[in-house]
Design a protein around this motif. Structure first.
Motif: not given
Length: 132
Positions: A52-66
Motif C-alpha cells: 500500500t502507499s505510505p503517503t500518510y504513514t511515511y513508510y511501510n515495512k515488508y520483511n527486509d524492505i522499506y
C-alpha cells in the motif's frame, strides 16, 4: 538502462537489485511511483504482501524492505522525527524512497529510477541508473 512499460505490464518489469540497496524513485505526482514500488517489491524482490502507499504513514515495512514516501515531509527534522534516519543509517535492507529530495544530500542512492511520461498516457519510460 531504459525500460518502457504500460500500467498493465508493469508486473513483468525485471532488473537486478542487490541487498542492501537504497533506491530513489523520481518524477512527479501521478507518475506511478507507488505502482512501480509495488511491482519491485512483489515481482523482483518476491515479497507477496499487499503493498500500500505510505503517503500518510511515511513508510511501510515488508520483511527486509522499506518503502518510504516523503512527499508530506518538509524538513529533515520531520524525517528524523519519524525514526527514518535510524532505518537508513542501518542500511541492511532494500529501501525504496519516493520523493527523495529531502534526504539526497545525506544519503546517496545505489539506484535512481527516473519515471518519464511519454506521449501515450498509458506508457512510462524508466531510466534506471546504478550509482555503485
Amino acid at each position: 538502462m531504459k525500460i518502457k512499460y504500460s500500467i498493465n505490464d508493469i508486473v513483468n518489469i525485471d532488473f537486478p537489485i542487490n541487498k542492501p540497496s537504497l533506491i530513489y524513485l523520481r518524477w512527479d505526482l501521478w507518475a506511478w511511483k507507488t505502482t512501480l514500488a509495488k511491482s519491485i517489491i512483489n515481482n523482483i524482490l518476491w515479497i507477496k504482501d499487499d503493498i500500500t502507499s505510505p503517503t500518510y504513514t511515511y513508510y511501510n515495512k515488508y520483511n527486509d524492505i522499506y518503502h518510504f514516501d516523503l512527499y508530506r515531509l518538509n524538513t529533515y527534522d520531520e524525517f528524523f522525527a519519524i525514526w527514518a534516519e535510524d532505518i537508513l543509517d542501518n542500511n541492511e535492507w532494500v529501501i525504496i524512497v519516493e520523493w527523495p529530495d529531502l534526504i539526497e544530500k545525506y544519503y546517496k542512492a545505489d539506484i535512481e529510477i527516473y519515471i518519464n511520461k511519454t506521449e501515450d498516457e498509458n506508457i512510462r519510460e524508466l531510466d534506471i541508473i546504478y550509482k555503485k
